[in-house]
Design a protein around this motif. Sequence first.
Motif, PDB file in Angstrom:
ATOM      1  N   GLY A 192       0.802  -1.224   0.000  1.00 45.78           N
ATOM      2  CA  GLY A 192       0.000   0.000   0.000  1.00 45.78           C
ATOM      3  C   GLY A 192       0.831   1.269   0.000  1.00 45.78           C
ATOM      4  O   GLY A 192       1.804   1.381  -0.736  1.00 45.78           O
ATOM      5  N   VAL A 193       0.446   2.234   0.845  1.00 39.88           N
ATOM      6  CA  VAL A 193       1.085   3.550   0.841  1.00 39.88           C
ATOM      7  C   VAL A 193       2.559   3.494   1.249  1.00 39.88           C
ATOM      8  O   VAL A 193       3.316   4.414   0.943  1.00 39.88           O
ATOM      9  CB  VAL A 193       0.337   4.545   1.767  1.00 39.88           C
ATOM     10  N   ALA A 194       2.989   2.440   1.904  1.00 38.52           N
ATOM     11  CA  ALA A 194       4.378   2.334   2.360  1.00 38.52           C
ATOM     12  C   ALA A 194       5.295   1.657   1.341  1.00 38.52           C
ATOM     13  O   ALA A 194       6.478   1.472   1.605  1.00 38.52           O
ATOM     14  CB  ALA A 194       4.424   1.577   3.677  1.00 38.52           C
TER      15      ALA A 194
END
Length: 170
Positions: free
Chosen positions: A126-128
């Motif tokens: 995801g966002v990481a």
Amino acid sequence: MYVSARSDYALRAMLAVAAGTVGGDAATTGGDRKPARPDGPVPAAGGELVKAAALAEAQEIPLSFLQGILVDLRRAGLLLSHRGTEGGYALARPAEEITVGDVLRAVGGSLTTVRGLPAERAGYQGVATGLRDVWLAVHGAIALVVDRTTLADLLTAGHRPAADAPLAGT
């Protein structure tokens, strides 16, 4: 990058062996350094062996801790050892051929870790997702400095490896 006591002690010990000094100038070691025995290892630096106890005292490293470090350095092919009353340790290769990175990897494994794993094994979702690239870039920057800095470089008066590498954003 976190520099552990183990890594710091390993580098200090290797530099002392490379410099040929234990407790002062090579000429004033008071018997702490012994000539290499003809039937023993052939040291790359100065033809003399350094006792672990003398290294520990000169560098203010607990002897039992240093002995484990010296075993790791020997297993990594960075030090030669010889047993007995005339025994000790010497560099396995010239100081010009042993890098800071060699020593750090011998005693600590990977140069950079993320949650205890090498940076190469870090995985994100995801966002990481972009974090892995950051950790790999950090690893690469550290490797660039430590893999081009030799023990001989550090023994040269005034050598400052950090000054040689331009910093991003400056």
